[in-house]
Write a protein that holds these residues in place. Structure first.
Motif, PDB file in Angstrom:
ATOM      1  N   LEU A 293       0.888  -1.060  -0.086  1.00 56.29           N
ATOM      2  CA  LEU A 293       0.134   0.017  -0.022  1.00 56.29           C
ATOM      3  C   LEU A 293       0.775   1.141   0.031  1.00 56.29           C
ATOM      4  CD1 LEU A 293      -2.612  -1.137   2.822  1.00 56.29           C
ATOM      5  CD2 LEU A 293      -2.855  -1.624   0.306  1.00 56.29           C
ATOM      6  N   GLU A 294       0.466   2.267  -0.925  1.00 60.33           N
ATOM      7  CA  GLU A 294       1.552   3.425  -1.056  1.00 60.33           C
ATOM      8  C   GLU A 294       0.544   4.746  -1.055  1.00 60.33           C
ATOM      9  OE1 GLU A 294       5.144   4.402  -3.556  1.00 60.33           O
ATOM     10  OE2 GLU A 294       3.352   4.449  -4.874  1.00 60.33           O
ATOM     11  N   CYS A 295       0.450   5.239   0.290  1.00 58.14           N
ATOM     12  CA  CYS A 295      -0.306   6.393   0.415  1.00 58.14           C
ATOM     13  C   CYS A 295       0.350   7.654   0.016  1.00 58.14           C
ATOM     14  CB  CYS A 295      -0.920   6.319   1.797  1.00 58.14           C
ATOM     15  SG  CYS A 295      -2.066   7.545   2.117  1.00 58.14           S
ATOM     16  N   LYS A 296      -0.258   8.121  -1.022  1.00 62.37           N
ATOM     17  CA  LYS A 296       0.492   9.606  -1.446  1.00 62.37           C
ATOM     18  C   LYS A 296      -0.461  10.743  -1.095  1.00 62.37           C
ATOM     19  CE  LYS A 296       2.921   9.078  -5.673  1.00 62.37           C
ATOM     20  NZ  LYS A 296       4.341   8.461  -5.392  1.00 62.37           N
ATOM     21  N   VAL A 297      -0.026  11.730  -0.169  1.00 64.77           N
ATOM     22  CA  VAL A 297      -0.990  12.597   0.191  1.00 64.77           C
ATOM     23  C   VAL A 297      -0.443  14.085  -0.461  1.00 64.77           C
ATOM     24  CG1 VAL A 297      -1.605  13.814   2.277  1.00 64.77           C
ATOM     25  CG2 VAL A 297      -1.602  11.632   2.359  1.00 64.77           C
ATOM     26  N   THR A 298      -1.396  14.868  -0.931  1.00 63.73           N
ATOM     27  CA  THR A 298      -1.000  15.990  -1.647  1.00 63.73           C
ATOM     28  C   THR A 298      -1.963  17.153  -1.116  1.00 63.73           C
ATOM     29  OG1 THR A 298      -2.422  15.547  -3.515  1.00 63.73           O
ATOM     30  CG2 THR A 298       0.225  15.023  -3.749  1.00 63.73           C
ATOM     31  N   GLY A 299      -1.407  18.522  -1.519  1.00 67.75           N
ATOM     32  CA  GLY A 299      -2.335  19.613  -0.932  1.00 67.75           C
ATOM     33  C   GLY A 299      -2.499  19.872   0.435  1.00 67.75           C
ATOM     34  N   ALA A 300      -1.384  19.320   1.182  1.00 69.84           N
ATOM     35  CA  ALA A 300      -1.552  19.538   2.810  1.00 69.84           C
ATOM     36  C   ALA A 300      -1.064  21.008   3.101  1.00 69.84           C
ATOM     37  CB  ALA A 300      -0.694  18.507   3.530  1.00 69.84           C
ATOM     38  N   LYS A 301      -1.554  21.457   4.224  1.00 71.05           N
ATOM     39  CA  LYS A 301      -1.077  22.648   4.795  1.00 71.05           C
ATOM     40  C   LYS A 301       0.514  22.783   5.049  1.00 71.05           C
ATOM     41  CE  LYS A 301      -5.000  24.907   7.242  1.00 71.05           C
ATOM     42  NZ  LYS A 301      -5.917  23.733   7.100  1.00 71.05           N
ATOM     43  N   THR A 302       1.076  21.907   5.527  1.00 72.26           N
ATOM     44  CA  THR A 302       2.537  21.549   5.449  1.00 72.26           C
ATOM     45  C   THR A 302       3.071  20.109   4.958  1.00 72.26           C
ATOM     46  OG1 THR A 302       2.212  20.960   7.961  1.00 72.26           O
ATOM     47  CG2 THR A 302       2.547  22.906   7.508  1.00 72.26           C
ATOM     48  N   LYS A 303       4.170  19.966   4.987  1.00 72.11           N
ATOM     49  CA  LYS A 303       4.744  18.804   4.801  1.00 72.11           C
ATOM     50  C   LYS A 303       4.425  17.870   6.000  1.00 72.11           C
ATOM     51  CE  LYS A 303       9.047  16.090   3.392  1.00 72.11           C
ATOM     52  NZ  LYS A 303      10.433  16.035   2.808  1.00 72.11           N
ATOM     53  N   ASN A 304       4.810  18.216   6.924  1.00 71.71           N
ATOM     54  CA  ASN A 304       4.374  17.481   8.149  1.00 71.71           C
ATOM     55  C   ASN A 304       3.158  16.861   8.389  1.00 71.71           C
ATOM     56  OD1 ASN A 304       5.734  16.177  10.635  1.00 71.71           O
ATOM     57  ND2 ASN A 304       4.387  17.550  11.844  1.00 71.71           N
ATOM     58  N   ALA A 305       2.100  17.827   7.900  1.00 73.30           N
ATOM     59  CA  ALA A 305       0.616  17.409   8.040  1.00 73.30           C
ATOM     60  C   ALA A 305       0.457  16.195   6.741  1.00 73.30           C
ATOM     61  CB  ALA A 305      -0.324  18.621   7.733  1.00 73.30           C
ATOM     62  N   ALA A 306       1.247  16.302   5.852  1.00 68.98           N
ATOM     63  CA  ALA A 306       0.957  15.347   4.735  1.00 68.98           C
ATOM     64  C   ALA A 306       1.386  14.024   5.440  1.00 68.98           C
ATOM     65  CB  ALA A 306       1.677  15.822   3.562  1.00 68.98           C
ATOM     66  N   LYS A 307       2.516  14.069   5.962  1.00 69.66           N
ATOM     67  CA  LYS A 307       3.240  12.770   6.695  1.00 69.66           C
ATOM     68  C   LYS A 307       2.325  12.263   7.763  1.00 69.66           C
ATOM     69  CE  LYS A 307       8.081  13.330   6.578  1.00 69.66           C
ATOM     70  NZ  LYS A 307       9.277  13.316   7.395  1.00 69.66           N
ATOM     71  N   LEU A 308       1.698  12.926   8.568  1.00 67.88           N
ATOM     72  CA  LEU A 308       0.928  12.585   9.687  1.00 67.88           C
ATOM     73  C   LEU A 308      -0.305  11.782   9.183  1.00 67.88           C
ATOM     74  CD1 LEU A 308       0.825  15.399  12.327  1.00 67.88           C
ATOM     75  CD2 LEU A 308       1.716  13.121  12.587  1.00 67.88           C
ATOM     76  N   VAL A 309      -0.808  12.461   8.061  1.00 67.14           N
ATOM     77  CA  VAL A 309      -2.032  11.725   7.199  1.00 67.14           C
ATOM     78  C   VAL A 309      -1.758  10.422   6.530  1.00 67.14           C
ATOM     79  CG1 VAL A 309      -3.554  12.092   5.266  1.00 67.14           C
ATOM     80  CG2 VAL A 309      -3.441  13.993   7.116  1.00 67.14           C
ATOM     81  N   ALA A 310      -0.473  10.667   5.872  1.00 70.66           N
ATOM     82  CA  ALA A 310      -0.072   9.271   5.045  1.00 70.66           C
ATOM     83  C   ALA A 310       0.125   8.194   5.953  1.00 70.66           C
ATOM     84  CB  ALA A 310       1.119   9.580   4.081  1.00 70.66           C
ATOM     85  N   LYS A 311       0.710   8.530   6.912  1.00 66.50           N
ATOM     86  CA  LYS A 311       1.272   7.446   7.985  1.00 66.50           C
ATOM     87  C   LYS A 311       0.111   6.830   8.794  1.00 66.50           C
ATOM     88  CE  LYS A 311       5.243   5.714  10.120  1.00 66.50           C
ATOM     89  NZ  LYS A 311       6.448   6.125  10.833  1.00 66.50           N
ATOM     90  N   SER A 312      -1.053   7.715   9.123  1.00 63.41           N
ATOM     91  CA  SER A 312      -2.036   7.341   9.847  1.00 63.41           C
ATOM     92  C   SER A 312      -2.981   6.433   8.750  1.00 63.41           C
ATOM     93  CB  SER A 312      -2.965   8.780  10.259  1.00 63.41           C
ATOM     94  OG  SER A 312      -4.170   8.259  10.887  1.00 63.41           O
ATOM     95  N   VAL A 313      -3.099   6.654   7.737  1.00 63.55           N
ATOM     96  CA  VAL A 313      -3.880   5.998   6.795  1.00 63.55           C
ATOM     97  C   VAL A 313      -3.299   4.456   6.692  1.00 63.55           C
ATOM     98  CG1 VAL A 313      -4.692   5.357   4.561  1.00 63.55           C
ATOM     99  CG2 VAL A 313      -4.908   7.735   5.542  1.00 63.55           C
ATOM    100  N   ILE A 314      -1.798   4.412   6.462  1.00 66.73           N
ATOM    101  CA  ILE A 314      -1.134   3.053   6.211  1.00 66.73           C
ATOM    102  C   ILE A 314      -1.047   2.207   7.456  1.00 66.73           C
ATOM    103  CG2 ILE A 314      -0.273   3.458   3.962  1.00 66.73           C
ATOM    104  CD1 ILE A 314       2.035   3.416   6.583  1.00 66.73           C
ATOM    105  N   LYS A 315      -1.202   2.830   8.537  1.00 66.93           N
ATOM    106  CA  LYS A 315      -1.337   2.156   9.978  1.00 66.93           C
ATOM    107  C   LYS A 315      -2.604   1.722  10.321  1.00 66.93           C
ATOM    108  CE  LYS A 315       1.267   3.824  13.466  1.00 66.93           C
ATOM    109  NZ  LYS A 315       2.111   4.464  14.236  1.00 66.93           N
ATOM    110  N   SER A 316      -3.622   1.987   9.870  1.00 68.15           N
ATOM    111  CA  SER A 316      -4.873   1.679  10.304  1.00 68.15           C
ATOM    112  C   SER A 316      -5.233   0.239   9.874  1.00 68.15           C
ATOM    113  CB  SER A 316      -6.056   2.583   9.622  1.00 68.15           C
ATOM    114  OG  SER A 316      -7.395   1.838   9.806  1.00 68.15           O
ATOM    115  N   SER A 317      -5.531  -0.426  11.205  1.00 67.03           N
ATOM    116  CA  SER A 317      -5.872  -1.851  11.043  1.00 67.03           C
ATOM    117  C   SER A 317      -7.059  -2.095  10.294  1.00 67.03           C
ATOM    118  CB  SER A 317      -5.897  -2.594  12.309  1.00 67.03           C
ATOM    119  OG  SER A 317      -4.804  -2.522  13.077  1.00 67.03           O
ATOM    120  N   LEU A 318      -8.121  -1.301  10.325  1.00 74.01           N
ATOM    121  CA  LEU A 318      -9.231  -1.393   9.751  1.00 74.01           C
ATOM    122  C   LEU A 318      -9.068  -1.166   8.116  1.00 74.01           C
ATOM    123  CD1 LEU A 318     -11.531   0.577  12.158  1.00 74.01           C
ATOM    124  CD2 LEU A 318     -11.878  -1.791  11.478  1.00 74.01           C
TER     125      LEU A 318
END
Lengths: 404, 404
Positions: free
Chosen positions: B279-304
């Motif tokens: 699974l490769e989660c690509k986040v774009t258009g975030a407020k900051t690079k860090n926000a994009a990282k938080l989102v991308a990592k949160s999605v690929i870590k979700s067990s559900l």
């Protein structure tokens, strides 16, 4: 404090019901529940911290803004979240309650649970509401508990009687899990009723304090839901002197509330999606209470540890690993770990290193359906408990194709 | 930049080998690897942030404190972690390298991977080391890659050639995953070799910057290991002008390093324990690079979400849910979500709400073994990519009884 029957209908002046109205395809599953109080009640709620919030949460927030409510309506099978018309639908549910019970829509707490992002039609609820309202009874608390279930395998309810200023009070609750469970400042769906007299402000104070040690210490899968909500209604019919400040009565109320919420935490963790075992992690000797909480929650959230518990494998290295990445300030060279169940207790790690133990004995201890993980940090007196469950084939099965 | 063969032996002056010495019971599995450089090399390492650290990490830290090293020794089958005599054993491993190769023990990087908290005996390694050293060759990079595998199903290696100040340089690497993978400031075991000339300080700078966008954006199961380590040796034999400051050459080196590390991130996620899908989660258009990282990592870590991907279920509500609890500052009413694979692309959510799509088409897209989750936040220009894998029955099976 005495355990009694009746769930949310155990307190005086509460009636409830649950029916199948057609949101869920399976006709044997109830999907719409209603709880009403004879009189307006002090109301306190806590909600999910997820930025994506179900529409019912937005509506409920505005309805309890004045500190009072008189009814709770909840559907299962659809979360009413990420729908463009979600707020409209949630308001319509409250209007249906008003139409069928006479209780003002603005005094209705509304909740939804189920799939996210599917359109929710108000029609089946409009059709089902007359029978739902007509069937409201002090005997039907369990039907309401059934109506809010999703992947839950058992209905969850509890009630206690307790003394408050000489008056016999009652507190009851229903709740549902059991996936997307990693409450953070709020929780799954929990509805608590009580006939104790307590002001809205003190009720909110009691609830907000309680969830920090109860629902916020539960995790089934690490996913914080969009629809988490705990709601308490207190209608005062027990006749105790109203609680309006901290003190003896407030503390007694908090103890009663905590009995109910702790029971439901254990129920929800034990019935976690696919779970075969309740995991209760008790951390003692931490530098602070917060450190103890971080450690306890880190351990019960570890996928590796959860899978090991499913296999009754005393893989304590995974406990140490989760302690190490918990973010808590811990001296890892002082950590002791034991496993305990109704089949006995086994010490597996002392001062951060492995000690010899019988694998056979460990298998026996870990074969139980409720397992305690005891972590002594040998530092100061901070302690905490967290609840979780094992990670199983069935969790994957349930969630590999939940929608269809 | 050109992909070449040879893995860690592709750069000039590096030889490697891997043997079965007896730590692992299965005689067909290699369990001891050695990589040596013809001359002392600039060395840079990053390590796990877990407070529980494997003994080899403590020893390696002291050995590379001067910025140089000449060999890497690594065993699999035992993490040498939470053992009272762990440091002694790790030092003994380095002494064995000195005895059999003449390279000073203080120039040896040592690593271990496998079960935590099991005693590790130096004996099988003492017996295996002469053959391991005798077999060192430029042809045996792949054997070294095999010797560090645990639950990995494939050996992981890669190499590229690139130009640096007119000199042809080479960079190669081996790596292993594939459980307890949620690197945080460091990562799994990754050994990178290069013949580029670069000062220890600049090598460390390049590595520390790189891992933030590569290994720290990988998660298999959310568990941060006790033994994570990335080590780069740069022996300078390519003859390029030594890189001692930022600039054109440093940037070229960083690009080469990033090619290698990104490739290994994908390998490790794809070979995640029990995984059937990358699974490769690509986040774009975030407020900051860090926000994009938080989102991308949160999605690929979700067990559900991971379980839904196993079932090829386009349950985008779970993506939104994970975006919502990621901790990033996101306007959830502006989020678009699409799934993409070699079988096509399907848009499933627009402005935070569901849009109609063909379930049949979605099943087809999600049937591939590499899936991209595209999340457009429609805010500013922050972007990030994270890698993970699906959650499967086999993950539970592998970890239900890993030790026995």
């Amino acid at each position: 404090m005495k355990k009694i029957s009746g769930g949310v209908c155990a307190p005086a002046g509460f009636r409830a019901n649950g029916v199948h109205c057609g949101i869920r395809k399976n006709k044997t599953k109830r999907d719409l529940s209603l709880i009403v109080s004879e009189k307006r009640a002090s109301a306190a709620c806590v909600y999910t911290t997820n930025l994506v919030k179900g529409a019912p949460i937005i509506v409920t927030k505005s309805h309890v803004a004045d500190g009072y409510a008189q009814a709770i309506v909840c559907n299962s099978g659809n979360a009413n979240t990420c729908n463009a018309d979600g707020v409209e639908i949630a308001e319509a549910m409250c209007a249906l309650v008003e139409k069928n019970t006479g209780i003002a829509a603005s005094d209705v707490v509304v909740a939804s649970t189920g799939v996210i992002g599917q359109p929710l039609s108000v029609e089946p609820m409009a059709e089902g509401m007359p029978a739902l309202a007509a069937g409201l009874s002090e005997e039907n608390g369990n039907l309401a508990a059934q109506g809010i279930m999703t992947t839950d395998t058992v209905a969850k309810e509890i009630a206690f009687s307790f003394d408050l200023g000489g008056a016999e009070c009652h507190i009851g609750a229903i709740g549902k899990g059991v996936g997307m469970i990693n409450p953070n400042m709020a929780t799954m769906l929990i509805f608590v009723t009580t006939d104790a007299a307590i002001s809205p402000a003190m009720l909110q104070k009691a609830l907000s304090a309680d969830v920090k040690d109860t629902f916020n210490m539960v995790s089934v899968d690490g996913d914080t839901s969009t629809n988490d909500m705990v709601c308490v209604l207190a209608n005062g019919l027990a006749g105790n002197p109203e609680i309006t400040e901290t003190g003896k009565d407030f503390n007694a109320f908090r103890r009663a509330l905590n009995k109910v919420t702790t029971y439901l935490c254990r129920c929800i963790a034990k019935d976690g999606e696919g779970a075969t075992k309740l995991l209760e992690c008790k951390v003692t000797g931490a530098k602070t209470k917060n450190a103890a909480k971080l450690v306890a929650k880190s351990v019960i959230k570890s996928s590796l540890f959860k899978a090991a518990m499913f296999g009754a494998d005393a893989n304590w290295g995974r406990v140490l690993c989760a302690v190490g990445y918990s973010g808590a300030d811990v001296d890892v060279s002082k950590v002791d770990v034991s496993f305990k169940s109704r089949f006995g207790r086994i010490d597996v790690c002392k001062n951060g290193s492995g000690i010899e133990f019988s694998e056979e004995e460990a298998k026996k201890v870990l074969g139980a359906d409720e397992i305690q993980i005891l972590i002594e940090l040998n530092d100061k007196s901070g302690k905490a408990t967290a609840w979780g469950c094992d990670l199983t084939y069935d969790y994957v099965k349930i969630n590999g194709d939940y929608r269809t």
